[in-house]
Design an enzyme around this catalytic site. Structure first.
Site, PDB file in Angstrom:
ATOM      1  N   ASP A  66       0.883  -1.173   0.000  1.00 37.77           N
ATOM      2  CA  ASP A  66       0.000   0.000   0.000  1.00 37.77           C
ATOM      3  C   ASP A  66       0.916   1.216   0.000  1.00 37.77           C
ATOM      4  OD1 ASP A  66      -1.592   2.179   0.578  1.00 37.77           O
ATOM      5  OD2 ASP A  66      -2.866   1.086   1.989  1.00 37.77           O
ATOM      6  N   TYR A 159      -9.441  14.677  -6.749  1.00 37.49           N
ATOM      7  CA  TYR A 159      -8.534  14.007  -7.704  1.00 37.49           C
ATOM      8  C   TYR A 159      -7.720  15.056  -8.453  1.00 37.49           C
ATOM      9  CZ  TYR A 159      -7.235  10.933 -11.650  1.00 37.49           C
ATOM     10  OH  TYR A 159      -6.558  10.218 -12.603  1.00 37.49           O
ATOM     11  N   LYS A 163      -3.688  15.417  -8.252  1.00 37.70           N
ATOM     12  CA  LYS A 163      -2.878  15.272  -9.472  1.00 37.70           C
ATOM     13  C   LYS A 163      -2.128  16.587  -9.778  1.00 37.70           C
ATOM     14  CE  LYS A 163      -3.712  10.923 -10.478  1.00 37.70           C
ATOM     15  NZ  LYS A 163      -2.672   9.902 -10.478  1.00 37.70           N
ATOM     16  N   THR A 194      -9.225   1.096 -18.964  1.00 38.35           N
ATOM     17  CA  THR A 194      -8.558   0.257 -17.949  1.00 38.35           C
ATOM     18  C   THR A 194      -9.642  -0.371 -17.063  1.00 38.35           C
ATOM     19  OG1 THR A 194      -8.456   1.980 -16.256  1.00 38.35           O
ATOM     20  CG2 THR A 194      -6.603   1.883 -17.806  1.00 38.35           C
TER      21      THR A 194
HETATM   22  N1  LIG Z   1      -7.765   5.164 -16.644  1.00 38.60           N
HETATM   23  C1  LIG Z   1      -7.819   6.453 -16.924  1.00 38.60           C
HETATM   24  O1  LIG Z   1      -8.663   6.928 -17.715  1.00 38.60           O
HETATM   25  C2  LIG Z   1      -6.814   7.394 -16.296  1.00 38.60           C
HETATM   26  C3  LIG Z   1      -6.787   8.730 -16.739  1.00 38.60           C
HETATM   27  C4  LIG Z   1      -5.865   9.600 -16.180  1.00 38.60           C
HETATM   28  C5  LIG Z   1      -4.994   9.170 -15.208  1.00 38.60           C
HETATM   29  N2  LIG Z   1      -5.041   7.871 -14.792  1.00 38.60           N
HETATM   30  C6  LIG Z   1      -4.102   7.490 -13.739  1.00 38.60           C
HETATM   31  O2  LIG Z   1      -3.412   6.321 -14.140  1.00 38.60           O
HETATM   32  C7  LIG Z   1      -3.056   5.557 -12.981  1.00 38.60           C
HETATM   33  C8  LIG Z   1      -3.501   4.124 -13.167  1.00 38.60           C
HETATM   34  O3  LIG Z   1      -4.881   4.111 -13.432  1.00 38.60           O
HETATM   35  P1  LIG Z   1      -5.610   2.830 -14.054  1.00 38.60           P
HETATM   36  O4  LIG Z   1      -6.818   3.352 -14.734  1.00 38.60           O
HETATM   37  O5  LIG Z   1      -4.632   1.995 -14.779  1.00 38.60           O
HETATM   38  O6  LIG Z   1      -6.105   2.110 -12.715  1.00 38.60           O
HETATM   39  P2  LIG Z   1      -6.501   0.582 -12.379  1.00 38.60           P
HETATM   40  O7  LIG Z   1      -6.770  -0.162 -13.629  1.00 38.60           O
HETATM   41  O8  LIG Z   1      -7.585   0.682 -11.365  1.00 38.60           O
HETATM   42  O9  LIG Z   1      -5.190   0.062 -11.660  1.00 38.60           O
HETATM   43  C9  LIG Z   1      -4.826   0.676 -10.459  1.00 38.60           C
HETATM   44  C10 LIG Z   1      -3.669  -0.070  -9.853  1.00 38.60           C
HETATM   45  O10 LIG Z   1      -3.273   0.629  -8.665  1.00 38.60           O
HETATM   46  C11 LIG Z   1      -3.252  -0.286  -7.573  1.00 38.60           C
HETATM   47  N3  LIG Z   1      -3.494   0.468  -6.349  1.00 38.60           N
HETATM   48  C12 LIG Z   1      -4.595   1.175  -5.992  1.00 38.60           C
HETATM   49  N4  LIG Z   1      -4.421   1.725  -4.784  1.00 38.60           N
HETATM   50  C13 LIG Z   1      -3.172   1.363  -4.357  1.00 38.60           C
HETATM   51  C14 LIG Z   1      -2.408   1.615  -3.186  1.00 38.60           C
HETATM   52  N5  LIG Z   1      -2.895   2.341  -2.162  1.00 38.60           N
HETATM   53  N6  LIG Z   1      -1.165   1.083  -3.093  1.00 38.60           N
HETATM   54  C15 LIG Z   1      -0.655   0.334  -4.105  1.00 38.60           C
HETATM   55  N7  LIG Z   1      -1.325   0.070  -5.239  1.00 38.60           N
HETATM   56  C16 LIG Z   1      -2.577   0.571  -5.352  1.00 38.60           C
HETATM   57  C17 LIG Z   1      -4.294  -1.338  -7.956  1.00 38.60           C
HETATM   58  O11 LIG Z   1      -4.108  -2.580  -7.300  1.00 38.60           O
HETATM   59  P3  LIG Z   1      -4.757  -2.867  -5.816  1.00 38.60           P
HETATM   60  O12 LIG Z   1      -6.153  -2.319  -5.859  1.00 38.60           O
HETATM   61  O13 LIG Z   1      -4.680  -4.348  -5.664  1.00 38.60           O
HETATM   62  O14 LIG Z   1      -3.880  -2.145  -4.853  1.00 38.60           O
HETATM   63  C18 LIG Z   1      -4.002  -1.474  -9.439  1.00 38.60           C
HETATM   64  O15 LIG Z   1      -2.846  -2.274  -9.658  1.00 38.60           O
HETATM   65  C19 LIG Z   1      -3.679   6.281 -11.788  1.00 38.60           C
HETATM   66  O16 LIG Z   1      -2.710   7.119 -11.200  1.00 38.60           O
HETATM   67  C20 LIG Z   1      -4.786   7.128 -12.433  1.00 38.60           C
HETATM   68  O17 LIG Z   1      -5.079   8.272 -11.676  1.00 38.60           O
HETATM   69  C21 LIG Z   1      -5.922   6.973 -15.301  1.00 38.60           C
END
Ligand SMILES: NC(=O)c1ccc[n+]([C@@H]2O[C@H](COP(=O)([O-])OP(=O)(O)OC[C@H]3O[C@@H](n4cnc5c(N)ncnc54)[C@H](OP(=O)(O)O)[C@@H]3O)[C@@H](O)[C@H]2O)c1
Length: 259
Positions: A66, A159, A163, A194
């Site tokens: 975490d 958020y 960010k 995602t």
């Molecule tokens: N998807 C989008 O449209 C988008 C757009 C802009 C920015 N982002 C950014 O991209 C990043 C990844 O997003 P994603 O969409 O790929 O998310 P995702 O598919 O939900 O994956 C999130 C990952 O983070 C882990 N995680 C969550 N909380 C955690 C914690 N406290 N400690 C360690 N690991 C943790 C999750 O695993 P566990 O839950 O098992 O810990 C998972 O591996 C984030 O920073 C998000 O803000 C995403």
């Protein structure tokens, strides 16, 4: 997959590396020949992520972490050093999920969770990674921010605040550590397909899902959501020798959404 870069002998750690953008980044580093530690909280998800890696799977480790917990972060970086002897790249990608509601309706626990994960977590990881990298003469860090770190969306105020904070932390640290051989940048993704986005659509009817993507297609100049691999491509470029003069930069990867 054909490797774009030669990362052989290099070691990367990726938080939130068990799904979505983080997992795509892990695969891209493996494709380039790096050893990789992927970190996330859920052990089953970690195992699934390990199983999904193609190629040199023996060079990948998972550690339940975490990022908001200092001892977890210390153990994560210690694993890189004990298993692979060094740390070259840190990808700080974990972020908390949050309810899409106006500012006055955000539960306090959600505010705390976002700040603890996105901001405190990114700082904790950067601190541990920088300390490890300084021992071997440098490296590269990419913090995964968002277009919400450059502008803002309604119903995503905390958020957006965290960010923006990640972008500020990145710029300051980039200036502090470039003289010691550590390049620090962000990627700022737009709307990316995602598991996180899929969870947002839980409970939607097929018509509502279709309307969601149709709305995005009109708002994103590229006419579609992005892929995790398209963000991972930016992450590995920022860690590669192709970007050696890129410092404190926020690389927007959003199909033109923020243009
Ligand atoms: N998807 C989008 O449209 C988008 C757009 C802009 C920015 N982002 C950014 O991209 C990043 C990844 O997003 P994603 O969409 O790929 O998310 P995702 O598919 O939900 O994956 C999130 C990952 O983070 C882990 N995680 C969550 N909380 C955690 C914690 N406290 N400690 C360690 N690991 C943790 C999750 O695993 P566990 O839950 O098992 O810990 C998972 O591996 C984030 O920073 C998000 O803000 C995403």
């Amino acid at each position: 997959m054909k490797a774009r870069y030669d990362f052989s002998g290099k070691v990367a750690v990726i938080t939130g590396g068990t799904d979505g953008i983080g997992l795509a980044a892990a695969q891209a580093f493996v494709d380039g020949g790096a050893s990789v530690v992927i970190a996330g909280r859920n052990v089953e998800r970690g195992q699934r992520a390990l199983d999904s890696i193609t190629g040199a799977r023996e060079k990948v480790r998972f550690i339940s972490t975490d990022v908001s917990q200092p001892d977890n972060v210390t153990k994560m970086v210690d694993l890189c050093l004990s298993e692979f002897g060094r740390l070259d790249f840190g990808v700080n990608n974990a972020a908390a999920e949050f309810p899409l509601v106006p500012m006055t309706e955000i539960p306090l626990e959600s505010v705390d969770r976002s700040i603890d994960t996105d901001l405190r977590g990114t700082w904790l990881c950067m601190k541990a990674e920088i300390e490890a990298m300084l021992k071997t003469g440098g490296g590269a860090i990419v913090n995964v921010s968002s277009v919400n770190g450059m502008a803002a969306s309604p119903k995503a105020s905390i958020y957006s605040a965290t960010k923006h904070g990640v972008n500020g932390l990145t710029a300051a640290a980039a200036r502090e550590y470039i003289g010691q051989g550590i390049r620090i940048n962000t990627v700022c993704p737009g709307a990316i397909e995602t598991p996180r986005r899929q969870r947002r659509l839980t409970g939607f009817t097929p018509e509502q899902v279709e309307a969601h993507y149709a709305d995005l297609a009109t708002r994103v100049p590229a006419g579609r959501v992005g892929l995790s691999e398209e963000v991972a491509a930016g992450i590995v470029w920022l860690c590669s020798d192709e970007s050696t003069y890129v410092v404190g930069h926020h690389l927007v990867i959003d199909g033109g959404l923020n243009a």
